[in-house]
Design a protein around this motif. Sequence first.
Motif, PDB file in Angstrom:
ATOM      1  N   ASP A  77      27.281  47.598  41.629  1.00 32.85           N
ATOM      2  CA  ASP A  77      27.285  46.213  41.159  1.00 32.85           C
ATOM      3  C   ASP A  77      25.983  45.503  41.525  1.00 32.85           C
ATOM      4  O   ASP A  77      25.415  44.758  40.723  1.00 32.85           O
ATOM      5  CB  ASP A  77      28.478  45.462  41.754  1.00 32.85           C
ATOM      6  N   THR A  81      23.165  44.026  38.997  1.00 37.03           N
ATOM      7  CA  THR A  81      22.758  42.622  39.077  1.00 37.03           C
ATOM      8  C   THR A  81      21.239  42.498  39.163  1.00 37.03           C
ATOM      9  O   THR A  81      20.619  41.686  38.451  1.00 37.03           O
ATOM     10  CB  THR A  81      23.400  41.952  40.293  1.00 37.03           C
ATOM     11  N   ARG A 206      24.406  44.520  32.933  1.00 36.25           N
ATOM     12  CA  ARG A 206      25.592  44.485  33.800  1.00 36.25           C
ATOM     13  C   ARG A 206      26.731  45.297  33.190  1.00 36.25           C
ATOM     14  O   ARG A 206      27.451  46.010  33.890  1.00 36.25           O
ATOM     15  CB  ARG A 206      26.026  43.044  34.029  1.00 36.25           C
TER      16      ARG A 206
END
Length: 245
Positions: A77, A81, A206
């Motif tokens: 993640d 990002t 993303r």
Amino acid sequence: MSNTTLENTLKEMILREEFAPGERLTEAGLAERLGVSRTPVRNILPLLAAEGFLSPVGKRGYVVSAFSEREIYEALDLRATLEGWAARAIAERGADLDLLRQLDACLSEGDAIFEKHHLDREDELQYGRMNERFHQLMIDGCQSPILSMFIERLNNVPFVAPSVILFDQVGLRHAFTMLHRAHGFHHAIVDAVRKGDGVRAEMLFREHANHQRVSMFERRKAEQAPSADTPQKPEPRRRRKPANV
């Protein structure tokens, strides 16, 4: 067995937890178990340590790194990002022609892999290298030393680096579907960057990361799910309450 095949085999064995976290691995033991000479094992172990799969201990010794699914998810993640931020920054600043040319070369290389409508074993290495180059171009194109430092640290978490594909986790047929769609995101990201649409480029990056999360853990979830042939433990019978009168 080639060095690349040996490297991926060891990564898959670690993911399947055939080696326990903290277990010490030796050249002699691995060579005997895998049926190879000690030389390729000696060359592979430092590479696995550099990618976070192993931790050095003692003189030329290694132990399997302890890692959790949560840590890997978080690292993926965070990488998504940061890469999304990089794509947005490049798009809004305006990508130079040389960067776009190199990104287009990645797209063409990926397209060639999928033209035959199936994947072969050798495609794993080729796609992994192309994918790694695509992601690194975005990071380098942002021209931010601190961003590069953060990404390098995240890529040392096992199975987070873009070069890690591991077809064995999902099988070649399913890998084709997943990676073909993921490469579609590559095209969409480059299109957004070329058009200066930073918000779209960031959003696409993303979503792109979600495919890697699925490929990393789909097999583990399948292994943990009860088989249709596994007898289910019957639920205890509940005593009926008397009806109210």
